[in-house]
Design a protein around this motif. Sequence first.
Motif, PDB file in Angstrom:
ATOM      1  N   UNK A 668      31.562  21.110 -54.756  1.00 46.46           N
ATOM      2  CA  UNK A 668      31.426  22.523 -55.115  1.00 46.46           C
ATOM      3  C   UNK A 668      31.804  23.370 -53.905  1.00 46.46           C
ATOM      4  N   UNK A 669      32.837  24.164 -54.070  1.00 44.09           N
ATOM      5  CA  UNK A 669      33.365  24.899 -52.943  1.00 44.09           C
ATOM      6  C   UNK A 669      33.249  26.393 -53.075  1.00 44.09           C
ATOM      7  N   UNK A 670      34.109  27.077 -52.357  1.00 44.49           N
ATOM      8  CA  UNK A 670      34.110  28.534 -52.306  1.00 44.49           C
ATOM      9  C   UNK A 670      34.803  29.116 -53.532  1.00 44.49           C
ATOM     10  N   UNK A 671      34.605  30.392 -53.726  1.00 44.71           N
ATOM     11  CA  UNK A 671      35.247  31.090 -54.829  1.00 44.71           C
ATOM     12  C   UNK A 671      36.751  31.178 -54.566  1.00 44.71           C
ATOM     13  N   UNK A 672      37.537  30.630 -55.490  1.00 39.08           N
ATOM     14  CA  UNK A 672      38.988  30.598 -55.324  1.00 39.08           C
ATOM     15  C   UNK A 672      39.630  31.800 -56.000  1.00 39.08           C
ATOM     16  N   UNK A 673      40.780  32.198 -55.460  1.00 33.65           N
ATOM     17  CA  UNK A 673      41.586  33.295 -56.009  1.00 33.65           C
ATOM     18  C   UNK A 673      40.776  34.588 -56.124  1.00 33.65           C
ATOM     19  N   UNK A 674      39.999  34.892 -55.125  1.00 32.92           N
ATOM     20  CA  UNK A 674      39.161  36.083 -55.179  1.00 32.92           C
ATOM     21  C   UNK A 674      38.806  36.529 -53.769  1.00 32.92           C
ATOM     22  N   UNK A 675      38.684  37.829 -53.605  1.00 33.56           N
ATOM     23  CA  UNK A 675      38.219  38.347 -52.321  1.00 33.56           C
ATOM     24  C   UNK A 675      36.729  38.093 -52.155  1.00 33.56           C
ATOM     25  N   UNK A 676      36.058  37.717 -53.273  1.00 31.31           N
ATOM     26  CA  UNK A 676      34.655  37.326 -53.163  1.00 31.31           C
ATOM     27  C   UNK A 676      34.508  36.052 -52.348  1.00 31.31           C
ATOM     28  N   UNK A 677      35.576  35.263 -52.260  1.00 33.47           N
ATOM     29  CA  UNK A 677      35.559  34.073 -51.427  1.00 33.47           C
ATOM     30  C   UNK A 677      35.957  34.368 -50.000  1.00 33.47           C
ATOM     31  N   UNK A 678      35.442  35.441 -49.435  1.00 30.50           N
ATOM     32  CA  UNK A 678      35.853  35.885 -48.101  1.00 30.50           C
ATOM     33  C   UNK A 678      34.934  35.332 -47.032  1.00 30.50           C
ATOM     34  N   UNK A 679      35.439  35.292 -45.821  1.00 31.32           N
ATOM     35  CA  UNK A 679      34.653  34.947 -44.645  1.00 31.32           C
ATOM     36  C   UNK A 679      34.816  36.035 -43.607  1.00 31.32           C
ATOM     37  N   UNK A 680      34.366  35.766 -42.400  1.00 29.97           N
ATOM     38  CA  UNK A 680      34.519  36.727 -41.317  1.00 29.97           C
ATOM     39  C   UNK A 680      34.309  36.000 -39.990  1.00 29.97           C
ATOM     40  N   UNK A 681      34.958  36.495 -38.970  1.00 33.42           N
ATOM     41  CA  UNK A 681      34.748  36.004 -37.615  1.00 33.42           C
ATOM     42  C   UNK A 681      33.724  36.917 -36.961  1.00 33.42           C
ATOM     43  N   UNK A 682      32.578  36.348 -36.598  1.00 27.28           N
ATOM     44  CA  UNK A 682      31.516  37.159 -36.011  1.00 27.28           C
ATOM     45  C   UNK A 682      31.665  37.315 -34.505  1.00 27.28           C
ATOM     46  N   UNK A 683      32.320  36.355 -33.859  1.00 28.17           N
ATOM     47  CA  UNK A 683      32.448  36.429 -32.402  1.00 28.17           C
ATOM     48  C   UNK A 683      33.656  35.633 -31.960  1.00 28.17           C
ATOM     49  N   UNK A 684      34.288  36.105 -30.884  1.00 30.94           N
ATOM     50  CA  UNK A 684      35.417  35.395 -30.274  1.00 30.94           C
ATOM     51  C   UNK A 684      35.386  35.665 -28.778  1.00 30.94           C
ATOM     52  N   UNK A 685      35.680  34.624 -28.006  1.00 37.62           N
ATOM     53  CA  UNK A 685      35.763  34.775 -26.555  1.00 37.62           C
ATOM     54  C   UNK A 685      36.710  33.721 -26.014  1.00 37.62           C
ATOM     55  N   UNK A 686      37.391  34.037 -24.926  1.00 40.15           N
ATOM     56  CA  UNK A 686      38.244  33.070 -24.263  1.00 40.15           C
ATOM     57  C   UNK A 686      38.132  33.259 -22.758  1.00 40.15           C
ATOM     58  N   UNK A 687      37.977  32.142 -22.046  1.00 33.90           N
ATOM     59  CA  UNK A 687      37.912  32.147 -20.589  1.00 33.90           C
ATOM     60  C   UNK A 687      38.781  31.004 -20.079  1.00 33.90           C
ATOM     61  N   UNK A 688      38.802  30.817 -18.768  1.00 30.97           N
ATOM     62  CA  UNK A 688      39.572  29.725 -18.191  1.00 30.97           C
ATOM     63  C   UNK A 688      38.990  28.367 -18.562  1.00 30.97           C
ATOM     64  N   UNK A 689      37.690  28.313 -18.868  1.00 32.65           N
ATOM     65  CA  UNK A 689      37.040  27.043 -19.189  1.00 32.65           C
ATOM     66  C   UNK A 689      36.793  26.837 -20.677  1.00 32.65           C
ATOM     67  N   UNK A 690      36.595  27.944 -21.415  1.00 27.53           N
ATOM     68  CA  UNK A 690      36.161  27.811 -22.803  1.00 27.53           C
ATOM     69  C   UNK A 690      36.902  28.802 -23.706  1.00 27.53           C
ATOM     70  N   UNK A 691      37.075  28.366 -24.953  1.00 27.27           N
ATOM     71  CA  UNK A 691      37.391  29.274 -26.056  1.00 27.27           C
ATOM     72  C   UNK A 691      36.260  29.127 -27.067  1.00 27.27           C
ATOM     73  N   UNK A 692      35.913  30.234 -27.718  1.00 31.50           N
ATOM     74  CA  UNK A 692      34.788  30.182 -28.655  1.00 31.50           C
ATOM     75  C   UNK A 692      35.064  31.103 -29.829  1.00 31.50           C
ATOM     76  N   UNK A 693      34.690  30.632 -31.028  1.00 29.65           N
ATOM     77  CA  UNK A 693      34.742  31.464 -32.228  1.00 29.65           C
ATOM     78  C   UNK A 693      33.564  31.100 -33.112  1.00 29.65           C
ATOM     79  N   UNK A 694      33.018  32.090 -33.767  1.00 30.96           N
ATOM     80  CA  UNK A 694      31.938  31.890 -34.732  1.00 30.96           C
ATOM     81  C   UNK A 694      32.384  32.454 -36.066  1.00 30.96           C
ATOM     82  N   UNK A 695      32.470  31.599 -37.071  1.00 28.83           N
ATOM     83  CA  UNK A 695      32.861  32.022 -38.404  1.00 28.83           C
ATOM     84  C   UNK A 695      31.685  32.024 -39.351  1.00 28.83           C
ATOM     85  N   UNK A 696      31.709  32.966 -40.280  1.00 28.11           N
ATOM     86  CA  UNK A 696      30.652  33.093 -41.289  1.00 28.11           C
ATOM     87  C   UNK A 696      31.296  33.033 -42.668  1.00 28.11           C
TER      88      UNK A 696
END
Length: 888
Positions: A668-696
């Motif tokens: 059972x997955x996400x809603x297909x063919x619909x904007x109701x099946x949307x996500x979002x990136x809550x945070x992003x960062x990049x440094x010389x040592x790390x890259x980071x992203x948080x998806x919701x």
Amino acid sequence: MWRTKYYIVVGTSALVILGVLWAVWWWGSQQSETVLQRQQALERLPAWNEKPFSPADGAWLTLTPPAFVWLPVPEPSGPYLLEVSRTEDFSDLQPLVDLQPLVDLQRPREAAQREVLGPAASAAFRPSTSTEPTPAGNPSGKPAGNGRLEPADSKASAVASHRIEEAPQKEVFPLDTGWRVEVPISVYVPTRPLAEGRWFWRVGLRSANGQITWSRTRQFIVASNAKRWPLPDVRQFRDRIPRNRPRLLFSPEMITKLRATVPYTMEDQYERLWAEAERAVGEPLPEEPPPLETFGPDRDAQFAKIFRATRPPMDAMETCALAYLLTGQRRFGLEAKRRILHFFGWDPEGSTSLEHNPEPAMWMMQRGVRAYDWTYDLFSPQEQRQVEGVIHRRAEQFYRRLRSLPFESRPFHSHAARDLAFLGEASLAFFHEWPEAPDWLHYVLVLFWSVYPAWAAEDGGWNEGPTYWTAYMNFALHFAVALYNATGANLLEKPFFQNTVYYKLYANPPYARHSPFGDGHEYPPGSDCADVMEAFAALLRNGYARWYAQQIRIGPGRGPLAFLLYDPQLPPRPPSDLPLARYFPGVGLVAMHTQLADPKENIYLLFRSSPLGSISHAHADQNAFVIEAFGQALAIASGYYPYFNSPHHHQWTRQTKAANSITLEGAQGQTARSIAGAGRILAFATTAQYDYALGDASTAYGKKLQRFYRHILHVRPGVFVIIDELTAPKPVQFEWWLHSLEKMQIWPEKQKVLLRRADVQMEVSFLAPQGLDFRQTNQFSPPPENKAPNQWHLSVCNRLKGKEVYFFTVLRPFRQGHSLPPLEPRREGSLIGVAWTQMGIQHEVLYDPKTVRRPDLGQLPSGCRLVALQRTNDHATVWIPPCWQENP
């Protein structure tokens, strides 16, 4: 105490008075209700496919003037009234005027500047020399006909509701004070920039009695360094667009120059063009296709069969016309003419009408309008009337479709987004012959200057994926160059076009094996991608785009833009000086690379969680990732695209189970063919040592899931820690999906998986939760209709059902023969972590769903759930990801 006395008048007079009073009350209540209804209609919440008010309240603008967009009101009684003011009470408004007569004083256009773009002229196309992201006359010399084609029926006047008239001679008002204008549609773009500073705006509707209902007032600020990009005034084009042919892309003067130079400067491309045209001469042409089935999967299969049969011979129509221009060989022109007469002999209201079967309708116009413009001198007057009549009818269909959506408010329509370029080219080609052409061109420009593209934002991303980006940029660039060469208006000054080459570079590098996320993700970048990036390179003077194109093939591409724009003097610029990670907010895409400029050494992960969801050619793949390393695809987006909405495409490829994401038991997955099946990136960062992203992706599953946060931490170079926070309303098994091209080796007792592709491998270690079930198959359900090879699909699920589950996974790509340092798990209460030592550095990643607390880390921010550490003999570094709002 006062007492109120009531007098009752008896008789007929009393009844009349009471009737009048009741009528007055009823009329007043109706008026109040109407005003309230209009206010509610203006300020309603936008539907999923509607653009909200823009500029948004409080917006800070770096482009001036802004495009004013608002929600349309069904069947308004008259035009909208737009007011833009320096004062909140709108006390500084100029008298009611139509802003469209304003002349763009920023870009004077002399006759000599109308020469076709070439290496020398392409510099004028760009706004600056920086490559950093920013925000044919007819060959015979015969003059073109000056006849005007009348509309085929009376429908044209009904839809041309914003007719462009000749610009009256009047003084231009200053744009640092307020103004008001009546607008027939729910978008307006001024033809002059707005001065810097604070502005207020509102839109109103006037009732039959003259009463105006206003939207609420919104404000925005134009930055002091805002780039000026006003809407071109189409009425000024009358003296710019040449009256002889060709008008599209080429000029008679340029044809003469190209015929003398390209056989030597572009020898390979010239000979290939000649050979392709030669093969097309006399080739049998397809018959007019039958009508499509009414409903069902048979219709989709028939639709695909027809466009695959009609596209190649229509492509050859343009190829032969181009060969005629550049070689002067009459037989090539006559072959193009034969195809033009054949395809434009099909009934424009029949089986290939835009409404019934849009693919052949659009392709015929894309190729045919250019081909006709370039071979115009070969047609008799009777043939001209015949062909132009059909072109006009088909162009009118484009215009009708755009207006009926309406596109200015509902631009989330994939095919209609092509219409803009095709209608724009047709309007340029017949600007002097069709009374509607200036109106249509004006409408196209308003859309390009305002709501296009719907699948992207200024950052340049593309929600339909790299494959569709390539096709749609090809459509847009042909119109952009044709527009500039004919009028001097520069569409590519739009920030989206300035930035979109970086989307292609980061999300689909030239050495990529696949092209996630979206339909056609199974294909690597090809020659068509190189052609588009080569065109961008010349138009924007962008060395990174030139580098991209040359990684696929050396030298210019094919088609009209290649001959127009190729500049061998522009040096390629490897992206070795660009940041290694990039975030595209408009489409929720994060790219993390180790060595972007080195195909053999780069390891990269792409992560998607898009606010636009799974509409159109996008998939239900929020919080999904893919990984490629050392030139091989490891974690892939699975499935194929045999044709749109095929059983395999619909039931597998666009579903969540086909992506490296999460499903609930039973896939059972996400809603297909619909904007109701949307996500979002809550945070992003990049440094010389790390890259980071948080998806919701919490809301993408409807009510089946309460939370799905996915943390992606890239510990440079090339170690990816993925932490999934999952919460459901009831205990459930969560399925963690991983897809590959080859069978995976699994050690269930160690909770470890190994992927292989050629001499590249990737170890996947599941540190949490304990007690996992591993299931692997190489079967699709249903299988692809194009008999494509099987792929391998792994689902990993928690054996014990739970309402809250946390996956902690470490993914490490490496070359065969290289050893990986051992992983050291960290577990203490609710804390989960991992450590390893590599090249003298001890790495440690700790996660606690409550909050990380450990004495050696000192005081951490409250609520900090993720920490990364690096230790050497004499130094320790603690890194925490940026804060985010869980309910922004």
